[in-house]
Design a protein around this motif. Structure first.
Motif, PDB file in Angstrom:
ATOM      1  N   SER A 115       0.829  -1.212   0.000  1.00 52.30           N
ATOM      2  CA  SER A 115       0.000   0.000   0.000  1.00 52.30           C
ATOM      3  C   SER A 115       0.859   1.256   0.000  1.00 52.30           C
ATOM      4  N   ARG A 116       1.978   1.213   0.729  1.00 51.16           N
ATOM      5  CA  ARG A 116       2.886   2.357   0.724  1.00 51.16           C
ATOM      6  C   ARG A 116       3.500   2.547  -0.666  1.00 51.16           C
ATOM      7  N   SER A 117       3.807   1.444  -1.322  1.00 51.48           N
ATOM      8  CA  SER A 117       4.390   1.510  -2.661  1.00 51.48           C
ATOM      9  C   SER A 117       3.381   2.064  -3.664  1.00 51.48           C
ATOM     10  N   TRP A 118       2.114   1.647  -3.542  1.00 51.38           N
ATOM     11  CA  TRP A 118       1.068   2.153  -4.434  1.00 51.38           C
ATOM     12  C   TRP A 118       0.828   3.643  -4.218  1.00 51.38           C
ATOM     13  N   SER A 119       0.985   4.110  -2.983  1.00 50.32           N
ATOM     14  CA  SER A 119       0.657   5.498  -2.656  1.00 50.32           C
ATOM     15  C   SER A 119       1.506   6.503  -3.420  1.00 50.32           C
ATOM     16  N   TYR A 120       2.743   6.127  -3.740  1.00 50.63           N
ATOM     17  CA  TYR A 120       3.581   7.067  -4.481  1.00 50.63           C
ATOM     18  C   TYR A 120       4.093   6.495  -5.808  1.00 50.63           C
ATOM     19  N   GLY A 121       3.458   5.408  -6.260  1.00 47.81           N
ATOM     20  CA  GLY A 121       3.798   4.845  -7.568  1.00 47.81           C
ATOM     21  C   GLY A 121       5.268   4.483  -7.679  1.00 47.81           C
ATOM     22  N   GLU A 122       5.733   3.656  -6.768  1.00 47.51           N
ATOM     23  CA  GLU A 122       7.162   3.328  -6.687  1.00 47.51           C
ATOM     24  C   GLU A 122       7.689   2.726  -7.981  1.00 47.51           C
ATOM     25  N   VAL A 123       8.881   3.159  -8.363  1.00 50.23           N
ATOM     26  CA  VAL A 123       9.566   2.601  -9.523  1.00 50.23           C
ATOM     27  C   VAL A 123      10.910   2.039  -9.073  1.00 50.23           C
ATOM     28  N   SER A 124      11.481   1.190  -9.905  1.00 55.92           N
ATOM     29  CA  SER A 124      12.750   0.557  -9.566  1.00 55.92           C
ATOM     30  C   SER A 124      13.895   1.568  -9.607  1.00 55.92           C
ATOM     31  N   ILE A 125      14.795   1.439  -8.639  1.00 59.67           N
ATOM     32  CA  ILE A 125      15.992   2.290  -8.616  1.00 59.67           C
ATOM     33  C   ILE A 125      17.220   1.519  -9.097  1.00 59.67           C
ATOM     34  N   ASN A 126      17.003   0.290  -9.563  1.00 63.43           N
ATOM     35  CA  ASN A 126      18.130  -0.553  -9.965  1.00 63.43           C
ATOM     36  C   ASN A 126      18.582  -0.328 -11.400  1.00 63.43           C
ATOM     37  N   SER A 127      17.803   0.425 -12.175  1.00 67.56           N
ATOM     38  CA  SER A 127      18.181   0.695 -13.556  1.00 67.56           C
ATOM     39  C   SER A 127      17.580   2.021 -13.988  1.00 67.56           C
ATOM     40  N   PRO A 128      18.107   2.620 -15.039  1.00 70.44           N
ATOM     41  CA  PRO A 128      17.563   3.900 -15.524  1.00 70.44           C
ATOM     42  C   PRO A 128      16.200   3.777 -16.192  1.00 70.44           C
ATOM     43  N   GLY A 130      13.429   2.904 -14.900  1.00 68.48           N
ATOM     44  CA  GLY A 130      12.361   3.365 -14.016  1.00 68.48           C
ATOM     45  C   GLY A 130      11.102   2.547 -14.115  1.00 68.48           C
ATOM     46  N   ILE A 131      11.238   1.234 -14.131  1.00 65.26           N
ATOM     47  CA  ILE A 131      10.089   0.333 -14.278  1.00 65.26           C
ATOM     48  C   ILE A 131       9.225   0.373 -13.015  1.00 65.26           C
ATOM     49  N   PRO A 132       7.903   0.562 -13.154  1.00 68.73           N
ATOM     50  CA  PRO A 132       7.018   0.558 -11.976  1.00 68.73           C
ATOM     51  C   PRO A 132       7.046  -0.801 -11.277  1.00 68.73           C
ATOM     52  N   ILE A 133       7.164  -0.799  -9.967  1.00 61.74           N
ATOM     53  CA  ILE A 133       7.208  -2.065  -9.228  1.00 61.74           C
ATOM     54  C   ILE A 133       6.138  -2.152  -8.139  1.00 61.74           C
ATOM     55  N   TYR A 134       5.276  -1.133  -8.035  1.00 62.09           N
ATOM     56  CA  TYR A 134       4.250  -1.190  -6.981  1.00 62.09           C
ATOM     57  C   TYR A 134       3.254  -2.312  -7.231  1.00 62.09           C
ATOM     58  N   ARG A 135       2.980  -2.615  -8.511  1.00 64.81           N
ATOM     59  CA  ARG A 135       2.085  -3.749  -8.795  1.00 64.81           C
ATOM     60  C   ARG A 135       2.749  -5.057  -8.401  1.00 64.81           C
ATOM     61  N   PHE A 136       4.017  -5.148  -8.640  1.00 72.15           N
ATOM     62  CA  PHE A 136       4.768  -6.354  -8.301  1.00 72.15           C
ATOM     63  C   PHE A 136       4.716  -6.628  -6.800  1.00 72.15           C
ATOM     64  N   LYS A 137       4.755  -5.577  -5.985  1.00 72.44           N
ATOM     65  CA  LYS A 137       4.758  -5.768  -4.536  1.00 72.44           C
ATOM     66  C   LYS A 137       3.407  -6.263  -4.018  1.00 72.44           C
ATOM     67  N   THR A 138       2.347  -6.072  -4.800  1.00 73.67           N
ATOM     68  CA  THR A 138       1.035  -6.607  -4.422  1.00 73.67           C
ATOM     69  C   THR A 138       1.061  -8.131  -4.401  1.00 73.67           C
ATOM     70  N   ILE A 139       1.980  -8.724  -5.149  1.00 70.56           N
ATOM     71  CA  ILE A 139       2.100 -10.184  -5.202  1.00 70.56           C
ATOM     72  C   ILE A 139       2.428 -10.757  -3.822  1.00 70.56           C
ATOM     73  N   ILE A 140       3.089  -9.979  -2.977  1.00 70.80           N
ATOM     74  CA  ILE A 140       3.404 -10.451  -1.625  1.00 70.80           C
ATOM     75  C   ILE A 140       2.120 -10.841  -0.895  1.00 70.80           C
ATOM     76  N   VAL A 141       1.119  -9.971  -0.990  1.00 69.12           N
ATOM     77  CA  VAL A 141      -0.165 -10.224  -0.330  1.00 69.12           C
ATOM     78  C   VAL A 141      -0.891 -11.392  -0.987  1.00 69.12           C
ATOM     79  N   ALA A 142      -0.931 -11.391  -2.320  1.00 68.81           N
ATOM     80  CA  ALA A 142      -1.623 -12.464  -3.047  1.00 68.81           C
ATOM     81  C   ALA A 142      -1.012 -13.821  -2.738  1.00 68.81           C
ATOM     82  N   ALA A 143       0.306 -13.875  -2.707  1.00 66.93           N
ATOM     83  CA  ALA A 143       0.979 -15.147  -2.413  1.00 66.93           C
ATOM     84  C   ALA A 143       0.682 -15.596  -0.993  1.00 66.93           C
ATOM     85  N   GLY A 144       0.641 -14.651  -0.056  1.00 71.15           N
ATOM     86  CA  GLY A 144       0.330 -14.999   1.330  1.00 71.15           C
ATOM     87  C   GLY A 144      -1.071 -15.563   1.473  1.00 71.15           C
TER      88      GLY A 144
END
Length: 205
Positions: A115-128, A130-144
Motif C-alpha cells: 500500500s505504501r508503494s502504491w501510494s507514491y507509484g514506486e519505480v525501480s531504482i536498480n536501472s535507468p 524506471g520500471i514501476p514495481i508497486y504492482r509487483f509488490k502486491t504479489i506479496i499479499v496475493a501469495a500470502g
C-alpha cells in the motif's frame, strides 16, 4: 474437508502453472539481453528489473502450488521413517505453531509494504528504465493469501490422515526425475512424501 482440499489444490495449481509461464518469458528476455550486450555492445536498461520481477513473481506465486504437492524442504531422513499418523500429528502441530503465524505476518506486512508503494507509484531504482514495481509488490499479499488457503487444506489433510491412517494424495501432476526413479524402484512410494501410502486396512497402497 475433501471438497475444500480439492478446491485449494486446484486453485494453487492454476496459479502455479499460470505463473510458471514466466520462465519462458524470462528466458527469452535474458537471451535477448545477452545477445545485444555481447554481440552488439548495446545492453538494455530493463533486463535486470525484468529478471528479478519475473523470478520473484514466479517464486512467490508458486509457493502454494509447491506446498500442495509436498515440494517444500523437510527433514525427509527422519520424516519418512514415521507412520502416516505420526507424520500428520507432527505436521498439524507445526502448522499452527509456525506456518500460520508466519503467513499471517507475511500478509499483514506485505499489505503495508504494498500500500505504501502504491501510494507514491514506486519505480525501480536498480536501472535507468524506471520500471514501476508497486504492482509487483502486491504479489506479496496475493501469495500470502494463497499459502494461507492451501495451509488450511493441508491441515484438513492432516486431520483426515489421523482418522484414516493414510495420506490423501493430490491429483497426479508433474514429477521430478528423482521421484520418477524412486517410484520405478518402489511402486508403493507416493509422489508427495516418498513414504509408503498405507490404507485403512493396513496394506501398502
Amino acid at each position: 474437508m475433501v471438497r475444500f482440499i480439492n478446491f485449494a489444490d486446484a486453485l494453487s495449481a492454476w496459479f502455479g502453472k499460470a505463473f510458471g509461464w514466466l520462465i519462458i518469458m524470462m528466458s527469452f528476455g535474458m537471451g535477448y539481453e545477452v545477445l545485444v550486450r555481447y554481440m552488439f555492445n548495446s545492453p538494455t536498461p530493463w533486463a535486470f528489473d525484468v529478471s528479478f520481477i519475473m523470478y520473484g513473481a514466479l517464486f512467490m506465486m508458486g509457493g502454494a502450488y509447491t506446498l500442495s504437492r509436498g515440494g517444500h524442504v523437510r527433514g525427509d531422513f527422519v520424516y519418512r521413517t514415521w507412520t502416516p499418523k505420526t507424520q500428520a500429528t507432527v505436521e498439524l502441530v507445526l502448522y499452527f505453531l509456525f506456518f500460520f503465524p508466519g503467513i499471517l505476518a507475511l500478509i499483514l506486512a506485505g499489505w503495508k509494504y504494498a500500500s505504501r508503494s502504491w501510494s507514491y507509484g514506486e519505480v525501480s531504482i536498480n536501472s535507468p528504465a524506471g520500471i514501476p514495481i508497486y504492482r509487483f509488490k502486491t504479489i506479496i499479499v496475493a501469495a500470502g493469501i494463497l499459502l494461507f488457503i492451501q495451509g488450511i487444506a493441508q491441515v484438513c489433510r492432516c486431520i483426515l490422515c489421523r482418522r484414516e491412517g493414510y495420506w490423501r494424495e493430490p491429483e497426479e501432476d508433474v514429477m521430478e526425475t528423482e521421484q520418477l526413479l524412486a517410484r520405478e524402484t518402489n511402486p508403493n512410494l507416493t509422489s508427495v512424501d516418498k513414504t509408503p501410502s498405507v490404507g485403512p486396512d493396513g496394506a501398502a497402497r
